[in-house]
Design an enzyme around this catalytic site. Structure first.
Site, PDB file in Angstrom:
ATOM      1  N   ILE A  10       0.845  -1.206   0.000  1.00  0.00           N
ATOM      2  CA  ILE A  10       0.000   0.000   0.000  1.00  0.00           C
ATOM      3  C   ILE A  10       0.876   1.250   0.000  1.00  0.00           C
ATOM      4  CG2 ILE A  10      -1.941   1.184   1.097  1.00  0.00           C
ATOM      5  CD1 ILE A  10      -2.614  -1.443   2.536  1.00  0.00           C
ATOM      6  N   THR A  65      -5.666  -0.271  10.836  1.00  0.00           N
ATOM      7  CA  THR A  65      -6.490  -1.282  10.179  1.00  0.00           C
ATOM      8  C   THR A  65      -7.834  -1.446  10.876  1.00  0.00           C
ATOM      9  OG1 THR A  65      -6.648  -3.700   9.911  1.00  0.00           O
ATOM     10  CG2 THR A  65      -5.114  -2.931  11.556  1.00  0.00           C
ATOM     11  N   ASP A  66      -8.841  -1.869  10.125  1.00  0.00           N
ATOM     12  CA  ASP A  66     -10.149  -2.143  10.754  1.00  0.00           C
ATOM     13  C   ASP A  66     -10.078  -3.375  11.665  1.00  0.00           C
ATOM     14  OD1 ASP A  66     -10.038  -4.184   8.850  1.00  0.00           O
ATOM     15  OD2 ASP A  66     -12.020  -3.783   7.993  1.00  0.00           O
ATOM     16  N   TYR A  85      -1.216  -9.678  15.411  1.00  0.00           N
ATOM     17  CA  TYR A  85      -1.110  -8.569  14.449  1.00  0.00           C
ATOM     18  C   TYR A  85      -2.022  -7.414  14.858  1.00  0.00           C
ATOM     19  CZ  TYR A  85      -2.325  -5.757  10.342  1.00  0.00           C
ATOM     20  OH  TYR A  85      -2.611  -4.706   9.498  1.00  0.00           O
ATOM     21  N   ALA A 140      -3.483  -6.825  17.636  1.00  0.00           N
ATOM     22  CA  ALA A 140      -3.156  -6.283  18.961  1.00  0.00           C
ATOM     23  C   ALA A 140      -1.958  -5.340  18.865  1.00  0.00           C
ATOM     24  CB  ALA A 140      -2.863  -7.412  19.936  1.00  0.00           C
ATOM     25  N   LYS A 176      -1.090  -3.581  16.211  1.00  0.00           N
ATOM     26  CA  LYS A 176      -1.557  -2.354  15.547  1.00  0.00           C
ATOM     27  C   LYS A 176      -2.364  -1.501  16.542  1.00  0.00           C
ATOM     28  CE  LYS A 176      -1.205  -1.239  11.786  1.00  0.00           C
ATOM     29  NZ  LYS A 176      -0.131  -0.481  11.069  1.00  0.00           N
TER      30      LYS A 176
HETATM   31  P1  NAD Z   1       3.363  -4.810   3.506  1.00  0.00           P
HETATM   32  O1  NAD Z   1       3.698  -5.937   4.419  1.00  0.00           O
HETATM   33  O2  NAD Z   1       3.190  -5.048   2.047  1.00  0.00           O
HETATM   34  O3  NAD Z   1       4.470  -3.656   3.635  1.00  0.00           O
HETATM   35  C1  NAD Z   1       5.047  -3.281   4.844  1.00  0.00           C
HETATM   36  C2  NAD Z   1       6.306  -2.486   4.510  1.00  0.00           C
HETATM   37  O4  NAD Z   1       6.891  -2.041   5.732  1.00  0.00           O
HETATM   38  C3  NAD Z   1       7.376  -3.298   3.767  1.00  0.00           C
HETATM   39  O5  NAD Z   1       7.910  -2.542   2.707  1.00  0.00           O
HETATM   40  C4  NAD Z   1       8.408  -3.558   4.828  1.00  0.00           C
HETATM   41  O6  NAD Z   1       9.731  -3.704   4.308  1.00  0.00           O
HETATM   42  C5  NAD Z   1       8.284  -2.317   5.690  1.00  0.00           C
HETATM   43  N1  NAD Z   1       8.737  -2.517   7.073  1.00  0.00           N
HETATM   44  C6  NAD Z   1       8.418  -3.535   7.907  1.00  0.00           C
HETATM   45  N2  NAD Z   1       9.032  -3.368   9.081  1.00  0.00           N
HETATM   46  C7  NAD Z   1       9.743  -2.204   8.995  1.00  0.00           C
HETATM   47  C8  NAD Z   1      10.560  -1.492   9.894  1.00  0.00           C
HETATM   48  N3  NAD Z   1      10.778  -1.950  11.138  1.00  0.00           N
HETATM   49  N4  NAD Z   1      11.112  -0.343   9.474  1.00  0.00           N
HETATM   50  C9  NAD Z   1      10.908   0.122   8.223  1.00  0.00           C
HETATM   51  N5  NAD Z   1      10.140  -0.523   7.320  1.00  0.00           N
HETATM   52  C10 NAD Z   1       9.564  -1.669   7.711  1.00  0.00           C
HETATM   53  O7  NAD Z   1       2.069  -4.153   4.142  1.00  0.00           O
HETATM   54  P2  NAD Z   1       0.849  -3.416   3.446  1.00  0.00           P
HETATM   55  O8  NAD Z   1      -0.186  -4.413   3.130  1.00  0.00           O
HETATM   56  O9  NAD Z   1       1.348  -2.507   2.409  1.00  0.00           O
HETATM   57  O10 NAD Z   1       0.329  -2.578   4.698  1.00  0.00           O
HETATM   58  C11 NAD Z   1       0.827  -1.260   4.933  1.00  0.00           C
HETATM   59  C12 NAD Z   1       0.177  -0.713   6.185  1.00  0.00           C
HETATM   60  O11 NAD Z   1      -1.231  -0.717   6.018  1.00  0.00           O
HETATM   61  C13 NAD Z   1       0.461  -1.532   7.443  1.00  0.00           C
HETATM   62  O12 NAD Z   1       0.673  -0.645   8.507  1.00  0.00           O
HETATM   63  C14 NAD Z   1      -0.809  -2.339   7.640  1.00  0.00           C
HETATM   64  O13 NAD Z   1      -1.019  -2.611   9.015  1.00  0.00           O
HETATM   65  C15 NAD Z   1      -1.851  -1.393   7.094  1.00  0.00           C
HETATM   66  N6  NAD Z   1      -3.053  -2.029   6.519  1.00  0.00           N
HETATM   67  C16 NAD Z   1      -2.950  -3.051   5.611  1.00  0.00           C
HETATM   68  C17 NAD Z   1      -4.121  -3.597   5.064  1.00  0.00           C
HETATM   69  C18 NAD Z   1      -4.059  -4.714   4.061  1.00  0.00           C
HETATM   70  O14 NAD Z   1      -5.106  -5.316   3.763  1.00  0.00           O
HETATM   71  N7  NAD Z   1      -2.919  -5.030   3.479  1.00  0.00           N
HETATM   72  C19 NAD Z   1      -5.368  -3.102   5.452  1.00  0.00           C
HETATM   73  C20 NAD Z   1      -5.426  -2.041   6.386  1.00  0.00           C
HETATM   74  C21 NAD Z   1      -4.271  -1.509   6.907  1.00  0.00           C
HETATM   75  P1  TYD Z   2      -5.845 -12.263   4.804  1.00  0.00           P
HETATM   76  O1  TYD Z   2      -5.699 -11.917   3.347  1.00  0.00           O
HETATM   77  O2  TYD Z   2      -4.729 -12.987   5.473  1.00  0.00           O
HETATM   78  O3  TYD Z   2      -6.208 -10.927   5.553  1.00  0.00           O
HETATM   79  P2  TYD Z   2      -6.695 -10.708   7.104  1.00  0.00           P
HETATM   80  O4  TYD Z   2      -6.534 -11.972   7.843  1.00  0.00           O
HETATM   81  O5  TYD Z   2      -5.757  -9.673   7.572  1.00  0.00           O
HETATM   82  O6  TYD Z   2      -8.114 -10.283   7.025  1.00  0.00           O
HETATM   83  O7  TYD Z   2      -7.163 -13.153   4.961  1.00  0.00           O
HETATM   84  C1  TYD Z   2      -8.412 -12.674   4.479  1.00  0.00           C
HETATM   85  C2  TYD Z   2      -9.461 -13.752   4.685  1.00  0.00           C
HETATM   86  O8  TYD Z   2      -9.123 -14.879   3.866  1.00  0.00           O
HETATM   87  C3  TYD Z   2      -9.521 -14.263   6.105  1.00  0.00           C
HETATM   88  O9  TYD Z   2     -10.870 -14.590   6.415  1.00  0.00           O
HETATM   89  C4  TYD Z   2      -8.696 -15.523   6.074  1.00  0.00           C
HETATM   90  C5  TYD Z   2      -8.928 -16.047   4.661  1.00  0.00           C
HETATM   91  N1  TYD Z   2      -7.788 -16.797   4.067  1.00  0.00           N
HETATM   92  C6  TYD Z   2      -7.997 -18.076   3.542  1.00  0.00           C
HETATM   93  O10 TYD Z   2      -9.117 -18.611   3.562  1.00  0.00           O
HETATM   94  N2  TYD Z   2      -6.927 -18.747   3.009  1.00  0.00           N
HETATM   95  C7  TYD Z   2      -5.685 -18.206   2.970  1.00  0.00           C
HETATM   96  O11 TYD Z   2      -4.738 -18.871   2.482  1.00  0.00           O
HETATM   97  C8  TYD Z   2      -5.484 -16.891   3.504  1.00  0.00           C
HETATM   98  C9  TYD Z   2      -4.122 -16.254   3.490  1.00  0.00           C
HETATM   99  C10 TYD Z   2      -6.578 -16.224   4.048  1.00  0.00           C
END
Ligand code: NAD
Ligand code: TYD
Length: 339
Positions: free
Chosen positions: A12, A123-124, A147, A149, A151
């Site tokens: 993101i 995150t939600d 995770y 907790a 956040k």
């Molecule tokens: P991601 O795992 O793809 O990216 C995380 C990035 O942070 C990576 O580039 C990693 O190298 C960097 N990083 C990790 N530890 C670090 C540290 N100690 N110092 C510097 N950099 C570090 O994650 P994402 O999916 O892009 O999520 C980004 C943010 O959005 C996170 O804070 C996550 O909690 C939040 N978020 C993600 C989702 C989702 O569905 N992916 C939804 C809501 C919120």
């Molecule tokens: P995930 O993409 O890991 O996001 P989060 O757990 O942070 O919501 O999982 C999304 C949903 O998909 C969750 O209900 C768990 C399910 N899931 C599977 O069924 N199989 C999988 O291999 C993964 C990674 C997730």
């Protein structure tokens, strides 16, 4: 505006950097990223030659580095985190280190350099399992995985800085995000890349858990809106409002790729699996934001992107990836490891 975007080489964060440089020609961006397994410099390839962009490899918990960088920017937007629930169940320690302690180091640097803006990307999942209704920003937090907790811990520190020091931080709480450049461990990119290779799609339990899947560009425009139009000290939910379960995710991907139903495979359920997240997004919409990509359209664009960009994701499904995969998706009768 000069922004420090931490975690900007992740899924993101890199979208946010690309979007910021494209849509705000006057802005400059410094990315600080540790480049963990989830961070990837290739995600920033489209902006590497932009004179307004700079990359620094490092840890948000490195106080000296963070202090130096914080002094050179107007705004900090923190995406850096360990972000995968299943990895947090296996080994929670790094989540607490980055998602709580790392946030503390950023806050201290921001506080001493008197930043006008600090935005924490949360995150939600901090609301926990939501059986009925929709979470609003004033609800109590009730995280249930290491995770979520960690956040929530990062958020609570920010809340305390707001109260104690009048620190003007904004928090966004985005829902499950998907799209281009997502590491293939979360459900959507994992299922797409497995299906391309005719591998099974591992559905946890009965596949009925629902998520509000948000296209990454909409998540980033939501963060941008909160940053530029939001009020300091406020929290904003970011979501589209859909409730899509795991079976529907798998069916959609198989249909878009023309792959057989037989690739769906039910596997052992996740420990403490949250069955439903659902958020009310009226507050952010009140600032003029609205999502523009439907689930169907976003899934089509995402599947097309993974089909066209195998050279991006194939190296990520490395030996380390498959070792984690073996441990995480082991058959039901084998014991679960303790992290
Ligand atoms: P991601 O795992 O793809 O990216 C995380 C990035 O942070 C990576 O580039 C990693 O190298 C960097 N990083 C990790 N530890 C670090 C540290 N100690 N110092 C510097 N950099 C570090 O994650 P994402 O999916 O892009 O999520 C980004 C943010 O959005 C996170 O804070 C996550 O909690 C939040 N978020 C993600 C989702 C989702 O569905 N992916 C939804 C809501 C919120
Ligand atoms: P995930 O993409 O890991 O996001 P989060 O757990 O942070 O919501 O999982 C999304 C949903 O998909 C969750 O209900 C768990 C399910 N899931 C599977 O069924 N199989 C999988 O291999 C993964 C990674 C997730």
């Amino acid at each position: 505006m000069k922004l420090l975007v931490t975690g900007g080489a992740g899924f993101i964060g890199s979208e946010f950097v690309r979007m910021t440089l494209r849509t705000h020609p006057e802005d400059e961006v410094v990315v600080l990223d540790k480049l963990t397994y989830a961070g990837n410099r290739a995600n920033l390839a489209p902006v590497e030659s932009d004179a307004r962009f700079r990359f620094v490899q490092g840890d948000i918990a490195d106080r000296d580095l963070v202090n130096d960088l914080a002094g050179t920017v107007d705004v900090i937007v923190n995406f850096a985190a360990e972000s995968h629930v299943d990895r947090s169940l296996e080994s929670p320690g790094q989540f607490i280190q980055t998602d709580v302690h790392g946030v503390y180091v950023l806050l201290e640097a921001a506080r001493s350099s008197r930043h006008a803006r600090f935005l924490q990307v949360s995150t939600d999942e901090v609301y926990g399992d939501v059986t009925t209704g929709r979470s609003v920003e004033t609800d109590l937090l009730s995280p249930r995985s290491p995770y979520s907790a960690s956040k929530a811990g990062g958020e609570l520190l920010i809340w305390s800085y707001r109260t104690s020091y009048g620190f003007p931080a904004i928090i966004t709480r985005g829902s499950n995000t998907y799209g281009q450049y997502q590491f293939p461990e979360k459900i959507i990119p994992l299922f797409i890349t497995n299906a391309i290779d005719d591998r099974p799609l591992p559905i946890y339990g009965n596949g009925q858990a629902v998520r509000d899947y948000l296209f990454v560009e909409d998540h980033c425009s939501g963060i941008d809106t909160a940053l530029r139009k939001g009020s300091p000290g406020e929290n904003y939910n970011v979501g589209i409002g859909t409730e899509i379960n795991g079976i529907t995710v798998a069916d959609t991907i198989l249909r878009l790729l023309g792959k057989p139903d037989a690739l769906k495979e039910h596997v052992r359920d996740r420990l403490g699996h949250d069955q439903r997240y659902a958020i009310d997004t009226a507050k952010l919409r009140g600032l003029g934001w609205e999502p523009s990509v439907t689930f169907e359209e976003g899934m089509k664009r995402t599947v097309d992107w993974y089909v066209a960009n195998e050279e991006w994701w194939r190296p990520l499904k490395s030996r380390d990836f498959w070792e984690f995969y073996e441990r995480n998706y082991r058959p039901q009768d084998e014991p679960v490891s303790k992290g």
